[in-house]
Design a protein around this motif. Structure first.
Motif, PDB file in Angstrom:
ATOM      1  N   ALA A  58       0.840  -1.199   0.000  1.00 31.45           N
ATOM      2  CA  ALA A  58       0.000   0.000   0.000  1.00 31.45           C
ATOM      3  C   ALA A  58       0.874   1.247   0.000  1.00 31.45           C
ATOM      4  N   GLY A 107      -6.136   7.088 -10.459  1.00 27.45           N
ATOM      5  CA  GLY A 107      -6.145   5.654 -10.713  1.00 27.45           C
ATOM      6  C   GLY A 107      -7.030   5.323 -11.907  1.00 27.45           C
ATOM      7  N   SER A 123      -5.980  -0.068  -8.315  1.00 21.59           N
ATOM      8  CA  SER A 123      -6.484   1.143  -7.659  1.00 21.59           C
ATOM      9  C   SER A 123      -7.441   1.854  -8.597  1.00 21.59           C
ATOM     10  N   TRP A 124      -8.661   1.997  -8.162  1.00 20.17           N
ATOM     11  CA  TRP A 124      -9.749   2.485  -9.005  1.00 20.17           C
ATOM     12  C   TRP A 124     -10.411   3.705  -8.361  1.00 20.17           C
ATOM     13  N   ASN A 138      -3.765  11.744  -4.102  1.00 14.85           N
ATOM     14  CA  ASN A 138      -4.095  10.527  -4.852  1.00 14.85           C
ATOM     15  C   ASN A 138      -5.572  10.537  -5.219  1.00 14.85           C
ATOM     16  N   THR A 153      -7.828   8.185  -5.995  1.00 14.11           N
ATOM     17  CA  THR A 153      -8.218   6.783  -5.972  1.00 14.11           C
ATOM     18  C   THR A 153      -9.227   6.570  -4.859  1.00 14.11           C
ATOM     19  N   PRO A 176      -8.594   0.019  -2.567  1.00 15.73           N
ATOM     20  CA  PRO A 176      -7.948  -0.695  -3.674  1.00 15.73           C
ATOM     21  C   PRO A 176      -7.890  -2.179  -3.335  1.00 15.73           C
ATOM     22  N   LEU A 189      -1.397  -0.581  -4.726  1.00 16.84           N
ATOM     23  CA  LEU A 189      -2.542  -0.350  -3.845  1.00 16.84           C
ATOM     24  C   LEU A 189      -2.396   1.075  -3.314  1.00 16.84           C
ATOM     25  N   VAL A 190      -3.077   2.008  -3.960  1.00 15.17           N
ATOM     26  CA  VAL A 190      -2.885   3.431  -3.677  1.00 15.17           C
ATOM     27  C   VAL A 190      -4.030   3.959  -2.814  1.00 15.17           C
ATOM     28  N   LEU A 191      -3.676   4.573  -1.699  1.00 18.59           N
ATOM     29  CA  LEU A 191      -4.662   5.090  -0.749  1.00 18.59           C
ATOM     30  C   LEU A 191      -4.755   6.617  -0.837  1.00 18.59           C
TER      31      LEU A 191
END
Length: 303
Positions: free
Chosen positions: A125, A164, A197-198, A222, A224, A228, A271-273
């Motif tokens: 992450a 993302g 990541s959406w 970010n 996103t 994710p 996995l982008v937060l």
């Protein structure tokens, strides 16, 4: 009425953003084809063909830069890489230079970027504060894109959004993914363990609007959703929402054969937060994948 300048206004995000801003702002869109853009966005939007027609940007309250050729539209040949770079870097440099030349600069400059800047992370992450050690093409593309945007910092508040995969009811990445799933042939890419990541279209538009309106927001954000997941989990959820089987896999070698270097972006993820935008107070409309997919894919009576 305050004025907003948007580049990339006819794209997936840009179209929705123009709709969102039109009731409260006078919107000007930079486009190579004003006639086609007018049909798409409406006669109440102003259009200019290029930035050279503007002596400065003093009349605008905000500048939003979304221009850039689709990252996954074509195989990454040397020529296509150059197009990807020039379509992002040239316009961003021009905007920063014009902002620096302003006696009364825009209050905010919001510029696009992408989560590819983090490089392959698989299941690790990452947030905006995660150290970046990548040096692949996607990273280099985004790093220079961001650097050029931050040149405007001496004169205005700069926000960069690392977006993302955008899920939308029409067009975008989801439209490209759907055909095999609709035939019951959906499945993960490679081993499916790579991070995915959406973000729902409504939320990326919501984040941009939030950044325009909240003066305390500055720097990198970010773009996103806060949930994710592994690509195989995304694929299974998509099949579930469509009520289709989920048993096929796209082997890594097949993607590499078809897409070359571009395949690495699909086979190695992140996995982008969205830590900073949540800390700033933004509330996601679609924080969970299943609800986002249902909104995009099912008629209102089914959701």
């Amino acid at each position: 009425m305050k004025k907003i300048l948007i580049t990339g206004g006819t794209g997936l995000i840009g179209r929705e953003l123009v709709k969102k801003f039109k009731p409260d702002y006078q919107v000007t869109v930079v486009t190579r084809d004003p006639q086609a853009a007018r049909k798409l966005l409406g006669a109440d939007v102003q259009f200019i063909e290029n930035l050279e027609s503007l002596t400065d940007l003093c009349e605008f309250y905000a500048v939003i830069n979304l221009q850039g050729e689709g990252i996954a539209d074509k195989r990454w040949s040397d020529r296509q890489k150059l197009r990807l770079e020039q379509s992002r870097w040239n316009i961003t440099r021009q905007l920063s230079e014009k902002i620096l030349a302003c006696s009364h600069p825009p209050a905010v400059f919001i510029s696009g970027s992408a989560i590819g800047i983090y490089g392959p992370r698989d299941q690790q992450a990452v947030t905006e504060s995660t150290p970046i050690e990548a040096d692949d093409f996607a990273h280099q593309l985004c790093a220079e894109w961001e650097r050029l945007a931050f040149l405007a910092e001496p004169k205005t508040r700069v926000c960069v959004i690392r977006t993302g995969v955008v899920l939308a009811p029409e067009g975008g990445a989801l439209a490209k993914m759907l055909p095999p799933y609709l035939l019951g042939l959906g499945g993960p890419l490679g081993d499916g363990k790579q991070g995915f990541s959406w973000i729902h279209l409504d939320d990326i538009v919501g984040i941009i609007c939030y950044l325009v309106e909240h003066e305390a927001c500055q720097g990198v954000f970010n773009g996103t959703a806060p949930t994710p997941l592994a690509q195989a989990e995304f694929s299974a959820c998509l099949a579930k929402v469509l009520r289709k089987s989920h048993f096929m896999k796209v082997p890594a070698f097949a993607l590499k054969l078809m897409l070359g270097e571009l395949s690495e972006m699909l086979l190695k993820g992140q996995l982008v937060l969205p830590e900073r935008i949540q800390q700033a107070g933004y509330q996601f409309r679609y924080p969970e994948l299943e609800e986002a997919l249902k909104d995009c894919l099912l008629p209102p009576s089914s959701t």
